[in-house]
Design a protein around this motif. Structure first.
Motif, short mmCIF file in Angstrom:
data_model
loop_
_atom_site.label_atom_id
_atom_site.label_comp_id
_atom_site.label_asym_id
_atom_site.label_seq_id
_atom_site.Cartn_x
_atom_site.Cartn_y
_atom_site.Cartn_z
N GLU A 108 0.82 -1.20 0.00
CA GLU A 108 0.00 0.00 0.00
C GLU A 108 0.86 1.25 0.00
N LEU A 109 0.24 2.36 -0.35
CA LEU A 109 0.83 3.67 -0.15
C LEU A 109 0.68 3.97 1.33
N ALA A 110 1.79 3.99 2.06
CA ALA A 110 1.75 4.14 3.51
C ALA A 110 1.57 5.60 3.93
N TYR A 111 2.26 6.51 3.24
CA TYR A 111 2.21 7.93 3.61
C TYR A 111 2.82 8.78 2.51
N ILE A 112 2.58 10.07 2.61
CA ILE A 112 3.24 11.03 1.72
C ILE A 112 3.74 12.19 2.57
N GLY A 113 4.79 12.82 2.09
CA GLY A 113 5.33 14.01 2.73
C GLY A 113 5.50 15.10 1.70
N VAL A 114 4.99 16.26 1.99
CA VAL A 114 5.10 17.41 1.10
C VAL A 114 5.64 18.60 1.88
N ALA A 115 6.09 19.61 1.15
CA ALA A 115 6.51 20.87 1.76
C ALA A 115 5.57 21.96 1.25
N SER A 116 5.36 22.97 2.08
CA SER A 116 4.52 24.09 1.66
C SER A 116 4.82 25.32 2.52
N PRO A 117 4.87 26.49 1.87
CA PRO A 117 5.00 27.71 2.67
C PRO A 117 3.73 28.01 3.47
N ARG A 118 2.64 27.32 3.12
CA ARG A 118 1.36 27.51 3.80
C ARG A 118 1.00 26.28 4.65
N HIS A 119 2.02 25.62 5.18
CA HIS A 119 1.76 24.37 5.93
C HIS A 119 0.82 24.58 7.11
N GLY A 175 8.13 24.79 4.10
CA GLY A 175 9.01 24.85 2.94
C GLY A 175 8.84 26.16 2.19
N LYS A 176 9.81 26.48 1.36
CA LYS A 176 9.77 27.72 0.59
C LYS A 176 8.82 27.63 -0.60
N ARG A 177 8.55 26.37 -1.05
CA ARG A 177 7.63 26.17 -2.18
C ARG A 177 6.86 24.88 -1.98
N ASP A 178 5.75 24.76 -2.68
CA ASP A 178 4.96 23.53 -2.62
C ASP A 178 5.69 22.46 -3.42
N GLU A 179 5.94 21.33 -2.78
CA GLU A 179 6.62 20.24 -3.49
C GLU A 179 6.41 18.92 -2.78
N LEU A 180 6.43 17.85 -3.57
CA LEU A 180 6.39 16.50 -3.03
C LEU A 180 7.79 16.16 -2.54
N LEU A 181 7.91 15.75 -1.28
CA LEU A 181 9.21 15.40 -0.71
C LEU A 181 9.48 13.90 -0.77
N TYR A 182 8.46 13.10 -0.44
CA TYR A 182 8.66 11.65 -0.41
C TYR A 182 7.31 10.94 -0.41
N CYS A 183 7.36 9.68 -0.84
CA CYS A 183 6.22 8.77 -0.77
C CYS A 183 6.69 7.53 -0.02
N GLY A 184 5.88 7.03 0.89
CA GLY A 184 6.22 5.81 1.62
C GLY A 184 5.39 4.65 1.11
N TRP A 185 6.04 3.55 0.79
CA TRP A 185 5.39 2.36 0.27
C TRP A 185 5.58 1.22 1.26
N SER A 186 4.49 0.63 1.72
CA SER A 186 4.52 -0.35 2.79
C SER A 186 4.57 -1.78 2.28
N PHE A 187 5.31 -2.60 3.01
CA PHE A 187 5.40 -4.03 2.76
C PHE A 187 4.79 -4.76 3.95
N ALA A 188 4.33 -5.97 3.74
CA ALA A 188 3.63 -6.73 4.78
C ALA A 188 4.52 -7.03 5.97
N ASN A 189 5.83 -7.22 5.72
CA ASN A 189 6.74 -7.57 6.82
C ASN A 189 8.18 -7.27 6.41
N GLU A 190 9.09 -7.44 7.35
CA GLU A 190 10.50 -7.15 7.09
C GLU A 190 11.10 -8.06 6.04
N ALA A 191 10.67 -9.33 5.99
CA ALA A 191 11.21 -10.27 5.02
C ALA A 191 10.86 -9.85 3.59
N GLU A 192 9.61 -9.43 3.37
CA GLU A 192 9.21 -8.97 2.03
C GLU A 192 9.96 -7.70 1.66
#
Length: 150
Positions: free
Chosen positions: A4-15, A55-72
């Motif tokens: 799954e898509l676990a999380y997203i992180g963005v930057a914004s001057p209007r956070h 942040g100084k501008r609106d931008e996508l910083l990162y996307c987190g993608w989840s796995f079922a477990n550490e082995a996967e």
């Protein structure tokens, strides 16, 4: 395999505006603020799924993608490395900030950071939307999907 898509992180001057926009418009629940003043939002029992950093501008910083477990997760990272990609291990501080047990990350050709994680922290039964919602499901489906009528 990515679950799954676990999380997203963005930057914004209007956070700071997300303190009201998240709950009142999107129906998210506010989570604890980040050490840098980031606004964090919940859409389900995950500790947080959306992070809006100063942040100084609106931008996508990162996307987190989840796995079922550490082995996967480990198997996927091995496949990436065998394909010649550099998969870096996340620091303990990054894992704590994202509320995950383990993280590796890669950068795509456009410079976007993709974080591959396992053990996303959850607080079952604690999500309370910022406004009345219906027909929205998240939890095991990542950031959400429209529920099918019964």
């Amino acid at each position: 395999m990515i679950r799954e898509l676990a999380y997203i992180g963005v930057a914004s001057p209007r956070h700071e505006e997300w303190l009201t926009f998240g709950p009142e418009v999107l129906g998210c629940q506010l989570a604890s603020r980040g050490a840098d003043g980031a606004v964090r939002l919940r859409v389900d029992d995950a500790v947080h799924r959306i992070t809006i950093r100063p942040g100084k501008r609106d931008e996508l910083l990162y996307c987190g993608w989840s796995f079922a477990n550490e082995a996967e997760l480990a198997a996927y990272v091995t496949r990436l490395r065998l394909a010649g990609l550099e998969a870096m291990e996340g620091t303990a501080q990054e894992c704590a900030d994202r509320a995950v047990a383990q993280m590796f990350w890669v950068t795509d050709p456009w410079g976007t950071r993709h974080e591959l994680v396992s053990g996303q922290h959850r607080r079952p039964g604690t999500f309370w939307p910022g406004r009345q919602l219906s027909g929205f499901v998240a939890d095991d489906f990542g950031l959400g999907r429209r529920a099918h009528p019964s």
